[in-house]
Design a protein around this motif. Structure first.
Motif, PDB file in Angstrom:
ATOM      1  N   ASN A   9     -16.372 -12.052  29.187  1.00 59.21           N
ATOM      2  CA  ASN A   9     -14.954 -11.960  29.556  1.00 59.21           C
ATOM      3  C   ASN A   9     -14.250 -13.323  29.442  1.00 59.21           C
ATOM      4  OD1 ASN A   9     -12.689 -12.218  31.409  1.00 59.21           O
ATOM      5  ND2 ASN A   9     -13.142 -10.098  31.963  1.00 59.21           N
ATOM      6  N   PRO A  10     -13.249 -13.471  28.532  1.00 62.03           N
ATOM      7  CA  PRO A  10     -12.641 -14.781  28.284  1.00 62.03           C
ATOM      8  C   PRO A  10     -11.940 -15.376  29.512  1.00 62.03           C
ATOM      9  CG  PRO A  10     -11.923 -13.173  26.645  1.00 62.03           C
ATOM     10  CD  PRO A  10     -12.691 -12.421  27.661  1.00 62.03           C
ATOM     11  N   ASP A  11     -11.299 -14.533  30.370  1.00 56.46           N
ATOM     12  CA  ASP A  11     -10.609 -15.066  31.553  1.00 56.46           C
ATOM     13  C   ASP A  11     -11.619 -15.614  32.558  1.00 56.46           C
ATOM     14  OD1 ASP A  11      -8.159 -14.418  30.518  1.00 56.46           O
ATOM     15  OD2 ASP A  11      -8.176 -12.398  31.379  1.00 56.46           O
ATOM     16  N   LYS A  12     -12.640 -14.821  32.798  1.00 53.23           N
ATOM     17  CA  LYS A  12     -13.685 -15.217  33.739  1.00 53.23           C
ATOM     18  C   LYS A  12     -14.372 -16.499  33.223  1.00 53.23           C
ATOM     19  CE  LYS A  12     -17.574 -12.820  35.771  1.00 53.23           C
ATOM     20  NZ  LYS A  12     -18.494 -11.732  35.570  1.00 53.23           N
ATOM     21  N   ARG A  13     -14.596 -16.532  31.924  1.00 52.35           N
ATOM     22  CA  ARG A  13     -15.244 -17.678  31.282  1.00 52.35           C
ATOM     23  C   ARG A  13     -14.405 -18.941  31.475  1.00 52.35           C
ATOM     24  NH1 ARG A  13     -14.609 -17.192  25.156  1.00 52.35           N
ATOM     25  NH2 ARG A  13     -12.589 -18.021  25.747  1.00 52.35           N
ATOM     26  N   ASP A  14     -13.091 -18.848  31.181  1.00 55.01           N
ATOM     27  CA  ASP A  14     -12.218 -20.021  31.268  1.00 55.01           C
ATOM     28  C   ASP A  14     -12.040 -20.484  32.713  1.00 55.01           C
ATOM     29  OD1 ASP A  14     -12.115 -19.555  28.615  1.00 55.01           O
ATOM     30  OD2 ASP A  14      -9.982 -19.081  28.501  1.00 55.01           O
ATOM     31  N   ASP A  15     -12.018 -19.532  33.658  1.00 53.27           N
ATOM     32  CA  ASP A  15     -11.865 -19.894  35.074  1.00 53.27           C
ATOM     33  C   ASP A  15     -13.000 -20.786  35.560  1.00 53.27           C
ATOM     34  OD1 ASP A  15      -9.568 -18.525  35.339  1.00 53.27           O
ATOM     35  OD2 ASP A  15     -10.421 -16.778  36.356  1.00 53.27           O
ATOM     36  N   LEU A  16     -14.155 -20.639  34.931  1.00 54.98           N
ATOM     37  CA  LEU A  16     -15.329 -21.393  35.391  1.00 54.98           C
ATOM     38  C   LEU A  16     -15.400 -22.807  34.804  1.00 54.98           C
ATOM     39  CD1 LEU A  16     -18.490 -19.078  35.355  1.00 54.98           C
ATOM     40  CD2 LEU A  16     -17.652 -20.498  37.230  1.00 54.98           C
ATOM     41  N   LEU A  17     -14.497 -23.107  33.865  1.00 57.80           N
ATOM     42  CA  LEU A  17     -14.627 -24.366  33.122  1.00 57.80           C
ATOM     43  C   LEU A  17     -14.682 -25.602  34.024  1.00 57.80           C
ATOM     44  CD1 LEU A  17     -14.926 -25.767  30.391  1.00 57.80           C
ATOM     45  CD2 LEU A  17     -12.455 -25.730  30.142  1.00 57.80           C
ATOM     46  N   ARG A  18     -13.775 -25.676  35.020  1.00 56.53           N
ATOM     47  CA  ARG A  18     -13.747 -26.868  35.888  1.00 56.53           C
ATOM     48  C   ARG A  18     -15.078 -27.074  36.609  1.00 56.53           C
ATOM     49  NH1 ARG A  18      -8.763 -29.096  36.199  1.00 56.53           N
ATOM     50  NH2 ARG A  18      -7.182 -27.724  35.357  1.00 56.53           N
ATOM     51  N   THR A  19     -15.633 -26.000  37.116  1.00 57.96           N
ATOM     52  CA  THR A  19     -16.920 -26.096  37.818  1.00 57.96           C
ATOM     53  C   THR A  19     -18.008 -26.540  36.850  1.00 57.96           C
ATOM     54  OG1 THR A  19     -16.170 -24.119  38.948  1.00 57.96           O
ATOM     55  CG2 THR A  19     -18.445 -24.751  39.344  1.00 57.96           C
ATOM     56  N   LYS A  20     -17.964 -25.984  35.634  1.00 58.31           N
ATOM     57  CA  LYS A  20     -19.001 -26.308  34.649  1.00 58.31           C
ATOM     58  C   LYS A  20     -18.909 -27.769  34.209  1.00 58.31           C
ATOM     59  CE  LYS A  20     -20.967 -22.293  34.317  1.00 58.31           C
ATOM     60  NZ  LYS A  20     -22.361 -22.087  34.736  1.00 58.31           N
ATOM     61  N   ILE A  21     -17.684 -28.307  34.130  1.00 53.17           N
ATOM     62  CA  ILE A  21     -17.523 -29.718  33.764  1.00 53.17           C
ATOM     63  C   ILE A  21     -18.293 -30.568  34.773  1.00 53.17           C
ATOM     64  CG2 ILE A  21     -15.856 -31.645  33.634  1.00 53.17           C
ATOM     65  CD1 ILE A  21     -13.778 -29.621  32.588  1.00 53.17           C
ATOM     66  N   LYS A  22     -18.094 -30.292  36.041  1.00 55.69           N
ATOM     67  CA  LYS A  22     -18.751 -31.059  37.113  1.00 55.69           C
ATOM     68  C   LYS A  22     -20.279 -30.936  37.003  1.00 55.69           C
ATOM     69  CE  LYS A  22     -15.213 -32.673  39.316  1.00 55.69           C
ATOM     70  NZ  LYS A  22     -14.803 -33.599  38.275  1.00 55.69           N
ATOM     71  N   THR A  23     -20.753 -29.720  36.755  1.00 57.78           N
ATOM     72  CA  THR A  23     -22.213 -29.515  36.672  1.00 57.78           C
ATOM     73  C   THR A  23     -22.794 -30.290  35.485  1.00 57.78           C
ATOM     74  OG1 THR A  23     -21.811 -27.296  37.475  1.00 57.78           O
ATOM     75  CG2 THR A  23     -24.008 -27.723  36.630  1.00 57.78           C
ATOM     76  N   LEU A  24     -22.120 -30.212  34.330  1.00 58.73           N
ATOM     77  CA  LEU A  24     -22.640 -30.907  33.150  1.00 58.73           C
ATOM     78  C   LEU A  24     -22.598 -32.421  33.357  1.00 58.73           C
ATOM     79  CD1 LEU A  24     -21.033 -28.662  30.362  1.00 58.73           C
ATOM     80  CD2 LEU A  24     -23.480 -28.878  30.838  1.00 58.73           C
ATOM     81  N   GLU A  25     -21.526 -32.919  33.983  1.00 53.11           N
ATOM     82  CA  GLU A  25     -21.447 -34.368  34.264  1.00 53.11           C
ATOM     83  C   GLU A  25     -22.591 -34.795  35.180  1.00 53.11           C
ATOM     84  OE1 GLU A  25     -16.586 -35.080  33.970  1.00 53.11           O
ATOM     85  OE2 GLU A  25     -17.496 -34.675  35.922  1.00 53.11           O
TER      86      GLU A  25
END
Ligand SMILES: Cc1cc2nc3c(=O)[nH]c(=O)nc-3n(C[C@H](O)[C@H](O)[C@H](O)COP(=O)(O)OP(=O)(O)OC[C@H]3O[C@@H](n4cnc5c(N)ncnc54)[C@H](O)[C@@H]3O)c2cc1C
Length: 240
Positions: A140-156
């Motif tokens: 789901n593209p909306d659900k996917r994009d909503d998670l981006l900020r959290t994923k940035i933090k995890t990858l960092e």
């Protein structure tokens, strides 16, 4: 790589390329050399096949006739397949601001941690670092994009655990859809023997390498030459 990884493997068989530049230059080359015609922004809605040729119907009602069709539409190939063969996932990546060249890890290696979720790291020509992974099991593209900020933090966080001495300032981040198959292998060839519609579906993390193999296999099918790789990559292989 200055990483403390028990039983890590190092090899010299991987390569890195600018996929966008690669694709553009490949198309240009064949335009000049082989009069390749390109129709951009032309969505094919339907493929009709008969004994001697194929007819493609575009969204604006035009038709294209040809002897063979190669469906290389990435994860959107499902519409041309009678059955679902891939799982669609969401994946994430971050890219740093350029760092001091001296800080880049040895040999600019392509680093891959085969954990669940996996983590990969690369460098760019202008000394940026790309870190990606953190796949999620939905499309789901909306659900996917909503998670981006959290994923940035995890990858960092994951990056700084491996390389605490490198300051990673995220300048770009993106997410995308990614496909995988049950046995991790790509699909190539006709859905059933003799079809004029052929598929080149490099699903999985090595799509670019698989696409090259698909080009060779599909060429052999069209030229009526045997290619044993079809047993491994064809649609009728036994799967998990
Ligand atoms: C974040 C991420 C990282 C990746 N990393 C790697 C990696 O390190 N190494 C690697 O080898 N691979 C990697 N991959 C996979 C690789 O990017 C893909 O396998 C590869 O780009 C697939 O190329 P393709 O030409 O088959 O499909 P695509 O590049 O998806 O192209 C399909 C094209 O078909 C068009 N299309 C779709 N439907 C229609 C239609 N109905 N009519 C007309 N046109 C249509 C689309 O517009 C698109 O232009 C990665 C993928 C992602 C998302």
């Amino acid at each position: 790589q200055n990483i403390d990884g028990i039983a890590a493997l190092q090899n010299d068989t991987s390569a890195q390329m600018d996929a966008y530049k690669g694709a553009i230059n490949l198309l240009k080359y064949h335009q000049e050399k082989h009069q390749l015609q390109i129709f951009t922004h032309t969505k094919v809605e339907k493929i009709d096949e008969n004994k001697n040729n194929c007819e493609l119907l575009t969204e604006h009602g035009h038709t294209i006739s040809c002897k063979y069709v190669i469906v290389a539409t990435g994860f959107e190939a499902g519409q041309f397949l009678p059955k679902k063969v891939m799982n669609l996932l969401s994946t994430y990546a971050i890219c740093s601001a350029p760092i001091d060249k001296k800080m880049v890890w040895p040999n600019r290696s392509l680093i891959w941690e085969t954990a669940e979720p996996y983590l990969y790291m690369r460098t760019t020509k202008d000394n940026r670092l790309i870190v990606g992974g953190e796949d999620e099991d939905f499309q789901n593209p909306d659900k996917r994009d909503d998670l981006l900020r959290t994923k940035i933090k995890t990858l960092e966080r994951k990056f700084s655990r491996l390389y605490p001495e490198i300051e990673f300032n995220t300048e770009m981040a993106w997410c995308g859809t990614f496909s995988s198959t049950n046995d991790g292998l790509p699909y190539m060839g006709p859905w059933k023997k003799g079809d004029r519609t052929l598929f080149a579906l490099g699903y999985g993390g090595n799509g670019i390498t698989f696409s090259m193999v698909a080009a060779q296999v599909l060429k052999n099918i069209i030229l009526n030459q045997k290619d044993s790789r079809l047993e491994t990559f064809g649609f009728d292989r036994p799967t998990k």
